[in-house]
Design an enzyme around this catalytic site. Structure first.
Site, PDB file in Angstrom:
ATOM      1  N   HIS A 120       2.788   6.338   2.944  1.00 32.59           N
ATOM      2  CA  HIS A 120       2.558   5.092   2.208  1.00 32.59           C
ATOM      3  C   HIS A 120       1.327   5.141   1.311  1.00 32.59           C
ATOM      4  O   HIS A 120       1.366   4.660   0.179  1.00 32.59           O
ATOM      5  CB  HIS A 120       2.435   3.927   3.190  1.00 32.59           C
ATOM      6  CG  HIS A 120       2.215   2.605   2.529  1.00 32.59           C
ATOM      7  ND1 HIS A 120       3.126   2.028   1.671  1.00 32.59           N
ATOM      8  CD2 HIS A 120       1.172   1.735   2.584  1.00 32.59           C
ATOM      9  CE1 HIS A 120       2.671   0.863   1.238  1.00 32.59           C
ATOM     10  NE2 HIS A 120       1.481   0.666   1.774  1.00 32.59           N
TER      11      HIS A 120
ATOM     12  N   ASP B  70       1.220  -1.177  -3.447  1.00 29.65           N
ATOM     13  CA  ASP B  70       1.373  -2.089  -2.320  1.00 29.65           C
ATOM     14  C   ASP B  70       1.085  -3.518  -2.793  1.00 29.65           C
ATOM     15  O   ASP B  70       1.701  -3.976  -3.754  1.00 29.65           O
ATOM     16  CB  ASP B  70       0.458  -1.616  -1.169  1.00 29.65           C
ATOM     17  CG  ASP B  70       0.590  -2.405   0.102  1.00 29.65           C
ATOM     18  OD1 ASP B  70       1.641  -2.297   0.760  1.00 29.65           O
ATOM     19  OD2 ASP B  70      -0.370  -3.132   0.450  1.00 29.65           O
TER      20      ASP B  70
END
Length: 284
Positions: free
Chosen positions: A266, A104
């Site tokens: 995620h 990320d």
């Protein structure tokens, strides 16, 4: 998590950085994303510690590391500044070259580190990330619908006020069963801390204000990642759905890049640590 790891604060020019390190073998720096701290890597670190010397820091502006000072262009929260701070950490720990993996927002720092410090980074892994300029130039209505926070967080003052009005509502996806109770309890504390919330939001402001300019300068100069690179992404997240094949997007940025998806949402280090660790080990 983090069995036989040492927890400490390491002083840098910008301020103290909290980290854990342990294991044996060639050094591997693991860089977390938003809104996590180094704790997100706990299970992955344990799975890799027999083969690598693992270093897991809190990014500046996140966790319990220093909060970069404010600047009109968010220079001190830029990925360049954070990469430099983590290089300083690795040097202080005695690691003069190393592998780096980022997830990320951490993938943006890892990428910038490989670009700015090519003699130090032996191999690069990015997870759920692309160069900032690629995100921005490819942004369409799907990006605006699903990743609107990139542009909301770029605004002055309002993001912090919105988050701190009800942090648990803003970060409603936090799950102690996936994160582990210790990591969850700490993160709940962090998202109620106005200084940490500001530091995390500034990371996004830096992306909109200055990080994309650094990417553009590299692209115009023809600079690329020189070390071998692995691009990974979460199949149940939306990176591939919004942008298409992430490896194809990375190829103009790196001399040697491959990659694949991993079955996960995620936060893959928490949701599927075994598959992520296996992919890291196979590549490294």
């Amino acid at each position: 998590m983090f069995e036989n790891f040492v927890l400490e604060m390491v002083e840098t020019e910008g301020g103290p950085i909290r980290l854990r390190h342990g294991g044996s073998g060639p050094p591997l720096l693991l860089i977390h994303g938003h809104p996590r701290s180094h704790m997100t890597w706990g299970h992955v670190a344990d799975l890799l510690s027999a083969d690598f010397r693992i270093v897991c820091p809190d990014l500046p502006g996140f966790g319990r590391s220093y909060i970069p000072r404010d600047d009109p262009e968010s220079r001190f929260s830029s990925k360049r500044a954070k990469a430099s701070a983590l290089v300083e950490v690795m040097e202080r720990l005695g690691h003069h070259s190393f592998f780096v993996a980022g997830h990320d927002r951490g993938s943006l720092v890892a990428f910038r580190m490989a670009m700015d410090h090519p003699d130090l980074v032996r191999k690069l892994i990015t997870v759920d990330g692309l160069p900032v300029i690629e995100h921005l130039e490819r942004a369409d209505w799907k990006f605006a619908r699903d990743w609107y926070h990139w542009f909301f967080f770029a605004q002055p003052e309002k993001p912090e006020r919105a988050i701190l009005a009800d942090p648990m509502a803003w970060y409603s996806a936090l799950r102690p069963d996936e994160m582990g109770r210790e990591a969850y309890d700490e993160l709940v504390s962090l998202i109620h801390d106005p200084a940490v919330v500001h530091g995390m939001v500034e990371d996004y402001r830096a992306g909109i204000r200055i990080d994309h300019r650094h990417d553009r300068e590299d692209r115009e100069a023809g600079r690329k990642v020189r070390c071998p690179m692995l691009c990974l992404w979460s199949l149940d997240d939306d990176l591939e759905q919004i942008y298409g094949d992430p490896v194809a997007i990375w190829k103009p940025w790196a001399d040697n890049v491959g990659g694949s998806g991993i079955k996960s949402g995620h936060h893959v280090a928490e949701e599927n640590p075994a598959a992520l660790a296996a992919a890291f080990k196979a590549f490294l």
